[in-house]
Enzyme design. Sequence first.
Site, PDB file in Angstrom:
ATOM      1  N   ASP A   1      29.928  41.315  43.506  1.00 45.21           N
ATOM      2  CA  ASP A   1      30.522  42.594  43.919  1.00 45.21           C
ATOM      3  C   ASP A   1      30.414  42.730  45.431  1.00 45.21           C
ATOM      4  O   ASP A   1      29.322  42.792  45.982  1.00 45.21           O
ATOM      5  CB  ASP A   1      29.744  43.722  43.227  1.00 45.21           C
ATOM      6  CG  ASP A   1      30.328  45.105  43.514  1.00 45.21           C
ATOM      7  OD1 ASP A   1      31.274  45.212  44.317  1.00 45.21           O
ATOM      8  OD2 ASP A   1      29.818  46.077  42.921  1.00 45.21           O
TER       9      ASP A   1
ATOM     10  N   GLU B   1      34.313  41.548  42.369  1.00 50.98           N
ATOM     11  CA  GLU B   1      34.573  42.986  42.284  1.00 50.98           C
ATOM     12  C   GLU B   1      34.760  43.584  43.671  1.00 50.98           C
ATOM     13  O   GLU B   1      34.036  43.225  44.603  1.00 50.98           O
ATOM     14  CB  GLU B   1      33.382  43.626  41.574  1.00 50.98           C
ATOM     15  CG  GLU B   1      33.477  45.111  41.380  1.00 50.98           C
ATOM     16  CD  GLU B   1      32.377  45.629  40.436  1.00 50.98           C
ATOM     17  OE1 GLU B   1      31.967  44.875  39.513  1.00 50.98           O
ATOM     18  OE2 GLU B   1      31.908  46.762  40.641  1.00 50.98           O
TER      19      GLU B   1
ATOM     20  N   GLU C   1      36.267  51.557  40.724  1.00 47.81           N
ATOM     21  CA  GLU C   1      35.371  52.697  40.946  1.00 47.81           C
ATOM     22  C   GLU C   1      35.800  53.569  42.112  1.00 47.81           C
ATOM     23  O   GLU C   1      35.421  54.734  42.178  1.00 47.81           O
ATOM     24  CB  GLU C   1      33.928  52.220  41.139  1.00 47.81           C
ATOM     25  CG  GLU C   1      33.668  51.527  42.453  1.00 47.81           C
ATOM     26  CD  GLU C   1      32.242  50.998  42.581  1.00 47.81           C
ATOM     27  OE1 GLU C   1      31.994  49.867  42.105  1.00 47.81           O
ATOM     28  OE2 GLU C   1      31.395  51.693  43.152  1.00 47.81           O
TER      29      GLU C   1
ATOM     30  N   ASP D   1      36.079  54.827  36.198  1.00 49.81           N
ATOM     31  CA  ASP D   1      34.888  55.555  36.636  1.00 49.81           C
ATOM     32  C   ASP D   1      35.026  56.975  36.103  1.00 49.81           C
ATOM     33  O   ASP D   1      36.113  57.565  36.173  1.00 49.81           O
ATOM     34  CB  ASP D   1      34.834  55.540  38.172  1.00 49.81           C
ATOM     35  CG  ASP D   1      33.644  56.289  38.726  1.00 49.81           C
ATOM     36  OD1 ASP D   1      32.687  55.619  39.160  1.00 49.81           O
ATOM     37  OD2 ASP D   1      33.654  57.535  38.730  1.00 49.81           O
TER      38      ASP D   1
ATOM     39  N   HIS E   1      32.928  51.106  35.462  1.00 48.71           N
ATOM     40  CA  HIS E   1      31.888  51.255  36.473  1.00 48.71           C
ATOM     41  C   HIS E   1      30.878  52.276  35.984  1.00 48.71           C
ATOM     42  O   HIS E   1      31.253  53.331  35.463  1.00 48.71           O
ATOM     43  CB  HIS E   1      32.508  51.758  37.783  1.00 48.71           C
ATOM     44  CG  HIS E   1      31.497  52.128  38.827  1.00 48.71           C
ATOM     45  ND1 HIS E   1      31.326  53.424  39.279  1.00 48.71           N
ATOM     46  CD2 HIS E   1      30.588  51.376  39.487  1.00 48.71           C
ATOM     47  CE1 HIS E   1      30.360  53.444  40.187  1.00 48.71           C
ATOM     48  NE2 HIS E   1      29.899  52.228  40.332  1.00 48.71           N
TER      49      HIS E   1
END
Lengths: 425, 425
Positions: free
Chosen positions: A248, A274, A301, A324, A351
């Site tokens: 990420d 990510e 997210e 999210d 997320h």
Amino acid sequence: MARFIALQAHDVRFPTSRTLDGSDAMNPDPDYSAAYLRLITDAGNGHEGHGFVFTIGRGNDVQVAALRALESQVLGRDVDETLADLGGLWRELVHDSQLRWLGPEKGIMHMAIGAVINALWDLRAKREGKPLWQLLASLSPEQIVDLVDFRYLTDALTRDEALEILRAAQPGRAEREARLLAEGYPAYTTTPGWLGYDDAKLARLCREAIADGFTQIKLKVGNDLDEDKRRLGIAREVCGPDIRIAVDANQRWDVADAIEWMAALRPFGIAWVEEPTSPDDVLGHAAIAKAVAPIPVATGEHVANRVLFKQFLQAGGLSVLQVDATRVAGVNENIAILLLAAKFGVRVCPHAGGVGLCEAVQHLSMFDYVAVSGTAENRMIEFVDHLHEHFVTPVEVRGGRYHAPKAPGAGTEMLAESIAEYSHG
Amino acid sequence: MARFIALQAHDVRFPTSRTLDGSDAMNPDPDYSAAYLRLITDAGNGHEGHGFVFTIGRGNDVQVAALRALESQVLGRDVDETLADLGGLWRELVHDSQLRWLGPEKGIMHMAIGAVINALWDLRAKREGKPLWQLLASLSPEQIVDLVDFRYLTDALTRDEALEILRAAQPGRAEREARLLAEGYPAYTTTPGWLGYDDAKLARLCREAIADGFTQIKLKVGNDLDEDKRRLGIAREVCGPDIRIAVDANQRWDVADAIEWMAALRPFGIAWVEEPTSPDDVLGHAAIAKAVAPIPVATGEHVANRVLFKQFLQAGGLSVLQVDATRVAGVNENIAILLLAAKFGVRVCPHAGGVGLCEAVQHLSMFDYVAVSGTAENRMIEFVDHLHEHFVTPVEVRGGRYHAPKAPGAGTEMLAESIAEYSHG
């Protein structure tokens, strides 16, 4: 006839920056916070609707001001009528032209509307005595599409196409619901991977994750390539070849950086990359996805609304869609996004983490499994083991799986003592 | 050594909804408002920096709260150092990780940062005794690119490419500046076109626009196709074949609606179609642009940041780029957007109107003409004749042209009496 009589907003902040929980390449010192909302009625049944916007510290007061700005839109409304037509209320709030100017449909005002919508779903689920996922999964396809605003989506998904998707998932609903109650929903963990942790802590947390039954972990990357290789080397050695490791970058890179960096990390076996770059950069993600294939690109997210998600899907900019619970305008917009994902055949891996995001977002994946996509294959909900103790119905993650919540509500209610203790300013 | 000692924020609202000035298909009853900012130093020279975010009413208080949230980032700073490195401050504010979470780089917090940046430019221009456009046009190419954050842009525009564009425009700077001072910059008017006006008022305002020397007007459309045809018929009859008529749908349509509607309006001779759909829908705009060609597609007033503008240009989603003075993070981000437009060879026709937007945005077009694109051909700044009387240095539009402002500053300073009289709540 019951009415909404109070909207209370609280500026709740947890001092997570002290331990570097949540530290990544873009967010070195977050203080996990909630602009927290309580909707109170005069029904006299003890039920309140709770919702929140997750933030990471400074500016949580502005988010609270945005919640308060919605007071006049909520107070005095008939509770039954409002809860019976949350699609109508969504349109009314999101398309309020004066408030819309402040986004439109993005940022602080859009997230504030999301908190109101989520709090209303919490209230409705409590009144119906069901966890949110089960309430949503009990609605008919027609009732579900009525919750969705198809404005700006019809070039990718029409109401009729959404109905088809939902009708196709009707036959197996009862069986999947039973399976979910028995077996739960897969999780992966980000707990080991924060940038602020030292090597020993990284290795220990990897071992613990495996012992806890997780089959995927996620590491933060993007500050320093040599560091990332070293940390991935440690993680891969501890995990062995069969545990999936996602990375990420938290939007750290430009397009060319992402492509170059992932070429260097590819040998470690990467489950997905990510947030490689700006969450607004649909075309940039599409270019990255093409270059780093077959490594999947994940994002969501920070994707501001359904219109951007639509384009990510149209352009092939993501193959792991990370909804999210508090970034978009609540449950209703997330249903639109789940339907878009189903239309494009893309898996949804929400997320979570932060404060309360696990508690909230699990309901969306479980609803998706029962009534929308009909599958949990290759799908996982993020799990981070922080701050669950502050919730009335904390998540239960055991054996690498989220247990299906059974308590009525949306999971969004924080303990009154926690709100009081961590109220800011 | 002077320091910033106060940040004052005011919630200023003008009751424009009473006369339906500013009414369009998405905004039926705006109250033109400003979340207004004054930055005060202890320099003792009488100079203050003024900036604002334009909103249309409800929620202006939340925008004011966002301005106040930036106080701790500004107070106590050295004035000279800050003004000498506004590129550095831009990065510091926009990439403050905790504030960034609230967008990222979009909506209320991003616009608040823009107001701070614009107020600092106003102060700097006053101290240097120049109007902002002339100050910007006096900077070297290196100084200008230092103001720009190229993060997320480098796949479309690198620092070196920006330098090339600016260096190529250096030779004619003095000549263009002289011409601008002598002749001004072209304008078009939206004054006749608001949806709330009746036919007689529409016809009268069209006649007045032509008499005033405008060669392009703009009409709001999108509520009702038959109505739009009727109103366009009236406007075209009054204007004759040589006056350009643009139409503005204010995001009313989905992609297919826009294509169908514009096919029906095409016979009236359309100069451009503005905001046909969601300002986040890059791919949707590209599809519309292809279908309605050769009618140009215009957008920008609600485009949240430079990353979205980059994609509109990459995808061919617009051919008229409408920068807005207060939607993005101020002068610095708008310079990035002007450079992107120059790179792609797309004309810039700023959004204005509202309150103070004409006063502010004219500086960007004039800077662009002198030092970036080097041309004003087929370019115009929007003009709406509302609320100019509230500014210390109101725009001068005569003969269909903006006269180049000569007063020091960014044009953003409102009269103290107006602030006091229209302060809300």
